[in-house]
Design an enzyme around this catalytic site. Structure first.
Site, PDB file in Angstrom:
ATOM      1  CD  GLU A 194      -2.912  -1.079   2.379  1.00  0.00           C
ATOM      2  OE1 GLU A 194      -3.913  -1.802   2.349  1.00  0.00           O
ATOM      3  OE2 GLU A 194      -2.637  -0.310   3.340  1.00  0.00           O
ATOM      4  CE1 TYR A 337      -8.963  -5.123   5.514  1.00  0.00           C
ATOM      5  CE2 TYR A 337      -7.589  -3.983   3.910  1.00  0.00           C
ATOM      6  CZ  TYR A 337      -7.712  -4.847   4.984  1.00  0.00           C
ATOM      7  OH  TYR A 337      -6.595  -5.441   5.521  1.00  0.00           O
ATOM      8  CD  GLU A 408      -3.416  -5.883   4.199  1.00  0.00           C
ATOM      9  OE1 GLU A 408      -4.294  -5.090   4.631  1.00  0.00           O
ATOM     10  OE2 GLU A 408      -2.201  -5.641   4.250  1.00  0.00           O
TER      11      GLU A 408
END
Length: 505
Positions: A194, A337, A408
């Protein structure tokens, strides 16, 4: 006595919760390819602790978290999950889940405490050798990130870190040391985790180290230029990646037979209004987030959506830079996410705040007071399973279906030090989240996406950056007074999912 009592209470609770697991699930391990990697993920600063042990130097996050006011609960990662001393216990937790991969990062400060201005630290090499060997003995593949936000503070103090091209040589040296020390056993590498988040928060908003910004984005005591420095820092990240990937492909890949990529934070955006202006705003919001880094690595230049708006503020690539960029990444790491709305600020009146100054788009999680999905404890994180399918399809189109790993994906619980363990352990909302996202991921793979793995964030609760220990993403609960690990209901669900125990017979 107290610790044993807690253990019995937690074990009793888990046994009770186990009875609540659904008898059948909409998604099964067999819905994914047999070779698919299923794992969990962590990062060095968030779990290791031992911040001054084993000849490690201070990292930028060690310094940042010790400054009052930077972290919500005033905490830090000095001890965190004490993984440095408890890694064998944590490997057993992963083994009990039945995962076949573990994604973790290496602390640059442990390996090269002074960067290339000092020697390699044998204690750091030894720790990661033991960790890698331990997971391999359990049949778990290491999936290693070189840098997950934390860098030696030495490099910041010496020359300004990501604002100076010197860091390209430092990162190349660090990568070379790691490839040489661990690459005989590591088959999956990522250079950065990231960097789009680290650059935006570190040099635009000033909320991450080195805390540099300027109005209207913020008022940083250390100064900065939010309109220029983020793009300089990103440029040096991209060229540091290019330096490392050239080293790997020229010196190591043919004999170590591994893969190398980069991990990007990837939010999906939907237009706030059903108008052409907002549809264009979503394209800009997307381009200014992940293609900002991926377009140069795949196509050799910044996205046209960014060039159109930023013009000369975007650095240019020299002929030597372009030569290095010819060494392409082998896969994209996707951290996904949430999904948000985007509203146009180029052709429409828009509140002039920090969020509108980057891509000329305002982002929000609500439309007419209604959230885009079920809110979670993390601000701006909403449960929108369709987002992962749309995000993957976007990368399929833009990058010609380059191999992907979902590096993730996870659900945030909120609380504080007074929250009962039972409230953390009973995490049915996390199960619903995982089930929903995995269902959509299986669908997009059936539609042809070359996705090769999925990593749940995270195996254990850990230090959650600006939020300290007030947010928990773990499949395992940690009592930070005792460092005791206890499985949450989601850990039991994930284990049964991996064993296909949810499948209807």
């Amino acid at each position: 006595m107290a610790g044993g009592s807690k253990t019995r209470i937690h074990a009793s609770l888990v046994s009770t919760l186990l009875l609540l697991l659904p008898l059948a699930s909409a998604i099964h391990r067999s819905d994914f390819p047999a070779s698919f990697l299923f794992g969990t993920a962590t990062s060095s600063y968030q779990i290791e602790g031992a911040y001054l042990e084993g000849n490690k130097s201070l990292s930028n996050w060690d310094v940042f978290t010790h400054l009052p006011g930077n972290i919500k609960d005033g905490s830090n990662g000095d001890i965190a999950d004490d993984h440095y001393h408890r890694y064998e216990e944590d490997v057993e937790l992963m083994n009990s889940l039945g995962v076949n991969a573990y994604r973790f990062s290496i602390s640059w400060s442990r390996i090269l405490p002074k960067g290339r201005f000092g020697g390699v630290n044998p204690a750091g090499i030894d720790f990661y050798n033991k960790l890698i060997d331990s997971i391999l003995l359990k049949g778990i593949q290491p999936f290693v990130t070189l840098t997950h936000y934390d860098i030696p503070q030495e490099l910041e103090d010496r020359y300004g870190a990501w604002l100076n091209a010197e860091i390209q040589s430092d990162f190349g040296h660090f990568a070379d040391v790691c490839f040489g020390a661990f690459g005989d056993r590591v088959k999956y590498w990522t250079t950065f985790n990231e960097p789009n988040v680290a650059v935006r928060h570190g040099y635009m908003l000033g909320t991450y180290p080195p805390s540099r910004c300027s109005p209207p984005f913020g008022h940083c005591a250390r100064g900065g230029d939010s309109h220029a420095e983020p793009y300089v820092a990103a440029h040096n990240v991209i060229l540091s990646h290019a330096t490392a990937i050239e080293i790997y492909k020229r010196k190591y890949q043919s004999k170590q037979r591994g893969m190398i990529g980069m991990v990007l934070y990837s939010t999906w955006y939907e237009p706030l209004r059903d108008v052409p202006e907002d549809r264009l705003a979503t394209e800009r919001a997307l381009a200014f987030e992940t293609p900002w880094f991926l377009d140069p690595l795949v196509y050799g230049d910044y996205p046209p959506e960014m060039r159109q708006i930023l013009g000369g503020r975007l650095p240019s690539f020299s002929p030597e830079d372009r030569r290095k960029l010819r060494y392409k990444l082998d896969f994209i790491g996707v951290n996904h996410y949430t999904t948000l709305y985007a509203r146009d600020c180029m052709f429409s009146d828009c509140p002039q705040g920090q969020e509108t100054q980057h891509a000329l788009a305002a982002v929000t999680g609500e439309s007419n007071g209604l959230p885009i999905g079920t809110p979670t404890a993390m601000p701006t994180f909403y449960v929108v399973p369709d987002g992962i399918e749309k995000m993957v399809k976007y990368f399929m189109r833009r990058y010609n279906n380059l191999p992907m790993f979902i590096t993730e994906n996870g659900y945030a619980q909120g609380g504080d030090s007074y929250t009962d363990a039972e409230d953390w352990i009973d995490d049915e909302d996390r199960i619903e989240y995982l089930e929903g996202y995995l269902t959509k991921l299986a669908k997009v793979i059936r539609d042809g996406a070359d996705v090769r793995g999925y990593f749940a964030w995270s195996v254990v609760d850990n230090f959650e950056w600006l939020f300290g220990y007030t947010l928990r993403f773990g499949l395992y609960y940690i009592d930070y007074r005792t460092q005791e690990r206890s499985p949450k209901l989601s850990a039991l669900w994930y284990k049964e999912f991996l064993q296909n125990l949810h499948e209807n017979q």
